[in-house]
Design a protein around this motif. Structure first.
Motif, mmCIF file in Angstrom:
data_model
loop_
_atom_site.group_PDB
_atom_site.id
_atom_site.type_symbol
_atom_site.label_atom_id
_atom_site.label_comp_id
_atom_site.label_asym_id
_atom_site.label_seq_id
_atom_site.Cartn_x
_atom_site.Cartn_y
_atom_site.Cartn_z
ATOM 1 N N LEU A 129 12.899 -67.835 -7.903
ATOM 2 C CA LEU A 129 12.790 -67.666 -6.454
ATOM 3 C C LEU A 129 12.982 -66.231 -5.967
ATOM 4 O O LEU A 129 12.564 -65.905 -4.852
ATOM 5 N N ASN A 130 13.611 -65.373 -6.780
ATOM 6 C CA ASN A 130 13.975 -64.042 -6.273
ATOM 7 C C ASN A 130 13.506 -62.886 -7.141
ATOM 8 O O ASN A 130 14.060 -61.785 -7.049
ATOM 9 N N SER A 131 12.518 -63.105 -7.980
ATOM 10 C CA SER A 131 12.051 -62.012 -8.827
ATOM 11 C C SER A 131 11.449 -60.898 -7.978
ATOM 12 O O SER A 131 10.748 -61.155 -6.987
ATOM 13 N N THR A 132 11.702 -59.658 -8.399
ATOM 14 C CA THR A 132 11.209 -58.495 -7.642
ATOM 15 C C THR A 132 9.925 -57.926 -8.228
ATOM 16 O O THR A 132 9.293 -57.075 -7.598
ATOM 17 N N LEU A 133 9.555 -58.341 -9.412
ATOM 18 C CA LEU A 133 8.345 -57.848 -10.069
ATOM 19 C C LEU A 133 8.276 -56.322 -10.012
ATOM 20 O O LEU A 133 7.370 -55.743 -9.404
ATOM 21 N N PRO A 134 9.239 -55.628 -10.635
ATOM 22 C CA PRO A 134 9.275 -54.163 -10.556
ATOM 23 C C PRO A 134 7.949 -53.546 -11.002
ATOM 24 O O PRO A 134 7.342 -53.989 -11.983
ATOM 25 N N ALA A 135 7.518 -52.531 -10.270
ATOM 26 C CA ALA A 135 6.214 -51.924 -10.537
ATOM 27 C C ALA A 135 6.122 -51.374 -11.952
ATOM 28 O O ALA A 135 5.092 -51.546 -12.637
ATOM 29 N N ASP A 136 7.175 -50.696 -12.410
ATOM 30 C CA ASP A 136 7.115 -50.121 -13.749
ATOM 31 C C ASP A 136 7.048 -51.209 -14.819
ATOM 32 O O ASP A 136 6.341 -51.072 -15.824
ATOM 33 N N GLU A 137 7.762 -52.300 -14.574
ATOM 34 C CA GLU A 137 7.715 -53.407 -15.535
ATOM 35 C C GLU A 137 6.358 -54.101 -15.510
ATOM 36 O O GLU A 137 5.864 -54.554 -16.542
ATOM 37 N N CYS A 138 5.753 -54.189 -14.338
ATOM 38 C CA CYS A 138 4.404 -54.762 -14.247
ATOM 39 C C CYS A 138 3.430 -53.961 -15.099
ATOM 40 O O CYS A 138 2.589 -54.522 -15.810
ATOM 41 N N THR A 139 3.547 -52.657 -15.019
ATOM 42 C CA THR A 139 2.666 -51.793 -15.799
ATOM 43 C C THR A 139 2.899 -51.979 -17.290
ATOM 44 O O THR A 139 1.961 -52.128 -18.082
ATOM 45 N N LYS A 140 4.167 -51.983 -17.682
ATOM 46 C CA LYS A 140 4.486 -52.129 -19.091
ATOM 47 C C LYS A 140 4.053 -53.495 -19.617
ATOM 48 O O LYS A 140 3.485 -53.606 -20.703
ATOM 49 N N GLU A 141 4.327 -54.531 -18.842
ATOM 50 C CA GLU A 141 4.004 -55.875 -19.320
ATOM 51 C C GLU A 141 2.500 -56.100 -19.358
ATOM 52 O O GLU A 141 1.994 -56.878 -20.171
ATOM 53 N N LYS A 142 1.802 -55.403 -18.485
ATOM 54 C CA LYS A 142 0.344 -55.502 -18.507
ATOM 55 C C LYS A 142 -0.191 -54.995 -19.838
ATOM 56 O O LYS A 142 -1.098 -55.595 -20.433
ATOM 57 N N GLU A 143 0.384 -53.909 -20.320
ATOM 58 C CA GLU A 143 -0.027 -53.385 -21.615
ATOM 59 C C GLU A 143 0.314 -54.369 -22.733
ATOM 60 O O GLU A 143 -0.447 -54.531 -23.680
ATOM 61 N N VAL A 144 1.471 -55.008 -22.608
ATOM 62 C CA VAL A 144 1.865 -56.002 -23.609
ATOM 63 C C VAL A 144 0.837 -57.130 -23.663
ATOM 64 O O VAL A 144 0.414 -57.568 -24.735
#
Length: 858
Positions: A129-144
């Motif tokens: 319910l409260n995830s912030t989806l950090p931008a840097d993590e979005c970028t990193k996980e996208k590569e994953v």
């Protein structure tokens, strides 16, 4: 004679205790559904959150894999917790956290001791319910995920089933891969992901399941505390188009770089709620579950047309597929397909026996019991009943339907659904099967993929057939190296590898050598910072001889004292020879200074004291530690028949004892901050020239900037490098100047070295400093970068021309957790490196406060 339903009823009666178990179902005011089942059999609990959204619910982003992307992101941080805190908290409470995504749901779960159930509820509520989806993590996980997509594309089975779903379904979103299409996923932004999260991850779209040694009232209160405060929101329905009726057969036969044909025949069937769904499950069980099933006996055992075959009824929603899948030699695929058609036709004509029905029903009953062995399994069954079916009592009604099934029902559904007119036939075949060309070389100069087979003991077999040359290479590789050595007995790695190619319990070292060399083959050891092993290379007709030699080396090395003494002395002589070369000596001295007590301070050949301290028993003990299933990879490349060779190699690897990959590092070898000895050092040696080394911390094997380091090494090295041109060509300060790397599993070193005349060491080092500064400031020119990238790509292509090199690379990939065919991604990763990446790399790694500088002069 008893009626057919009597034995069936007796089997189903075994499930009666499950039907009597109480499940507390509550719907909170905000629309969240809560299921709690108390089970006192163990002090454990499983807490699961089922989000009623999957890849078929992605609307305008269909095919983008948003659900899967969000699954990856939900544990990356919330408004209350950092990402690492989530996993650390779960671990601290003895729990296991994970998630998965399917077509119609995304599930997050924590299994842990039941006294910490409230912690799991809190964490999952916060994440969902409260995830912030950090931008840097979005970028990193996208590569994953992009890498995960690439891995999926490397898997022939995944490609086969993707082809089936995209062919069998023309309108339904089942035709889209759950992970998404690479191009569509690559275009997704964080804002797209956030919009999807906000719209779908709402209380009235959630089901929370708790099973375990819990108090129902207390658990309900805790769930209400953490989930109940989120408001009910508007939840727009997602239109999932129905699949039109299939009116004619469909087929897609693909020819790719695979060794074995994989095929599936499928027919459309109704969804889970249809009255025929349980009957179709029984039919699939009779036809293709187990070695005694109809298709296994008829198509595999009697005719030998397939290597494996099974059947399944897949129908999770409003529609599904009845599938028969098999593997076969390419030349037998069409005959196998005809035999399957004929067998199904005979079953439709003759029907089924009561004995077959009884056996299949027993199999389904056992399967139901097995799903309930664990708290997690029970929670999964409840979640599926609530989310997928919409009826908690579905399991009981499902088996009540099965109780009434007769052989006539089985014959009816076979004739109704499994018809030639509605067949979808898909196959993935070796390229050679499409053309008369003998070579299996891929288009565009590419090599075929390695196939990977993991045996039950964990050992892995990698196969790459390439018939261009009559050559066959076997490479047995294990993870090892200095990190696994006793600090007082360094050099065991290289000596162990050598001894593996010598005496066995059956043959002397001379006999082993004669066995391979008399047919023109070679048998040799190899070792390095992170691995060791041996290789056998022969002509294809001598494969049996090579397998025999490899098998004895793997399973029955003798470590005889006389041979040990000879090879130990040879290794000591090689160390002395290294000391005679000032460049090698200086690099070894710098490495020792930089790493200090860390195991990588010495290479795999160790030092004189360590080698002298070794005994045959030491090597035998080290081999017992390393030669365990999870740590053994056998890579084979060259001209061979997979159908004939693979069974023999599997039989060999199956004899490797089970065991996990050993933990490396003992005592002072535990990794610590590097360099161990920062600063400037000087030594004198009775030599004519001076050698300088600047050593810095470098990437490890799995570092994110590993490939940036690859490009940086090329930037600083070679005759076309700016450093070489400046130091040698323009100023004449050195005969050679370049960079190098020591790459380990837990540490690395990036170093510069040059040979110069005494008295000019400072000038050379000043030029190295200037070149580092240029790169740090982003001074690499685009043309310069392009040249280096082209050189690296060409060099890799050249390096992988041989069967031996490809087998080594694939084996290392497997051992180090990379896709075995990851070498295919090398060009893309090198091309992706930018001038900015190089600047960031240089600033991160090449700090003077973290430098070990060594000058060796006369």
């Amino acid at each position: 004679m008893p009626k057919p339903s009597v034995p069936a009823a007796a089997d189903i009666h075994l499930l009666d205790p499950f039907w009597r178990e109480s499940v507390d179902r509550t719907v909170l005011p905000n629309g969240l559904t809560l299921l709690i089942k108390a089970d006192r059999s163990a002090a454990l609990a499983s807490v699961q959150v089922w989000v009623k959204t999957g890849s078929i619910h992605e609307g305008e982003f269909l095919g983008a894999g948003l659900s899967h992307y969000l699954e990856h992101m939900l544990f990356k941080g919330t408004s209350r917790r950092a990402g690492r805190e989530i996993s650390a908290t779960v671990q601290a409470h003895g729990g296991y956290i994970n998630a998965y995504t399917t077509f119609d749901r995304t599930v997050y779960y924590i299994d842990l001791p039941s006294e910490h159930t409230a912690v799991a509820i809190d964490i999952l509520a916060d994440a969902v319910l409260n995830s912030t989806l950090p931008a840097d993590e979005c970028t990193k996980e996208k590569e994953v995920i992009l890498r995960e997509i690439a891995m999926t594309r490397d898997d022939p089975d995944s490609r086969l089933w993707d082809a089936l779903f995209s062919t069998a379904f023309r309108e339904h979103p089942f035709r889209q891969p759950i992970i998404g299409h690479r191009e569509v996923f690559a275009a997704v932004t964080r804002e797209d992901l956030l919009d999807y999260y906000t719209a779908r991850y709402v209380p009235n779209n959630l089901v929370v399941v708790v099973v375990g040694d819990v108090d129902v009232e207390q658990t309900r209160a805790v769930v209400a505390q953490h989930f109940g405060t989120a408001p009910r929101v508007r939840l727009a329905p997602v239109l999932v188009p129905a699949e039109p009726a299939q009116l004619a057969p469909r087929a897609s036969h693909r020819f790719e770089e695979v060794e074995l044909t994989r095929a599936v025949q499928a027919w459309p069937i109704p969804g889970l709620a249809h009255d025929d769904a349980p009957v179709l499950d029984l039919l699939a069980t009779i036809l293709g579950h187990g070695d005694s099933s109809v298709l296994w006996q008829e198509i595999r055992e009697k005719t030998g047309l397939v290597h494996s075959i099974d059947a399944s009824a897949w129908n999770p929603g409003s529609s599904g597929l009845f599938c028969v899948s098999f593997t076969a030699d390419a030349a037998k695929r069409e005959a196998a397909a005809r035999a399957i058609e004929q067998t199904l036709a005979r079953c439709g004509h003759r029907g089924f026996t009561t004995a077959q029905l009884k056996k299949a029903l027993r199999q389904l009953v056992v399967g139901e019991i097995n799903t309930r062995k664990t708290m997690s399994g029970q929670a999964s069954r409840l979640g599926a009943a609530e989310v997928v079916v919409g009826d908690l009592d579905y399991s009981r009604s499902y088996f009540e339907c099965l109780r009434a099934v007769t052989p006539a029902d089985l014959r009816r559904v076979l004739q109704a659904y499994v018809t030639p007119a509605r067949l979808t036939a898909i196959s993935l075949n070796p390229t050679a099967a499409a053309t008369p060309v003998a070579s299996v070389k891929a288009p565009g100069g590419e090599q075929p993929d390695f196939t990977e087979t993991r045996l039950p003991n964990g050992a892995r077999l990698l196969l790459q057939r390439d018939a261009r040359l009559p050559n066959l290479h076997f490479r047995l590789i294990v993870q090892g190296g200095p990190l696994y050595e006793d600090p007082a007995r360094r050099g065991a790695t290289a000596l162990l590898a050598t001894l593996l190619t010598k005496d066995t319990r059956r043959r002397s070292a001379a006999a082993v050598a004669r066995q391979i060399e008399e047919v023109g083959g070679s048998f040799y050891p190899f070792s390095g910072n992170n691995s060791l092993g041996f290789a056998v290379e022969v002509l294809p007709p001598d494969a049996a001889r090579a397998i025999e030699a490899a098998g004895e080396a793997l399973l029955a090395p003798a470590f005889k004292a006389a041979t040990f003494a000879i090879e130990r002395d040879a290794q000591l002589a090689a160390l002395q020879q290294d000391a005679d070369d000032v460049v090698t000596l200086t690099r070894k001295l710098a490495r020792a200074k930089f790493f200090g007590a860390h195991a990588l301070g010495l290479d795999d050949h160790g030092d004189e004291a360590g080698v002298k301290a070794l005994t045959p028993a030491d090597l035998a003990a080290l081999w017992r530690q390393l030669c365990v299933g999870e740590n053994v990879v056998l890579a084979v490349a060259g001209d061979f028949d997979p159908a004939k060779l693979a069974p023999k190699l599997k039989a060999l690897l199956a004899k490797v004892p089970r065991g996990v990959v050993p933990k490396f590092g003992r005592g002072p070898d535990v990794a610590h901050a590097l360099p161990a000895n920062p600063g400037e050092f000087a030594e004198r040696q009775p030599r004519e020239q001076a050698v300088v080394v600047d050593a810095f911390p470098g990437p490890k094997v799995h570092s994110a900037d590993f490939y940036v380091g690859e490009v940086a090494d090329e930037i600083f090295s070679g005759m076309a490098s700016r450093l070489f041109e400046r130091v040698r060509e323009e100023k004449g300060l050195a005969y050679f100047v370049r960079s190098g790397r020591v790459t380990g599993l837990d540490a690395g070193m990036f170093y510069f070295y040059a040979g110069t005349q005494p008295g000019r060491e400072a000038e050379v080092l000043a030029e190295v400093d200037a070149e580092i500064t240029r790169v740090q400031l982003g001074g690499v020119e685009p043309a310069e970068l392009a040249r280096c990238q082209a050189r690296l790509k060409a060099g890799r292509r050249q390096a992988l021309q041989t069967n031996s090199a490809r087998a080594m690379q694939a084996g290392l990939n497997a051992l180090q957790g990379q896709p075995v065919n990851d070498w295919k991604n090398y060009d893309g990763r090198i091309e992706a490196v930018t001038i900015g990446d190089l600047a960031a790399f240089a600033n991160r790694h090449f700090r003077r406060t973290h430098r070990t500088r060594l000058v060796v002069r006369p």
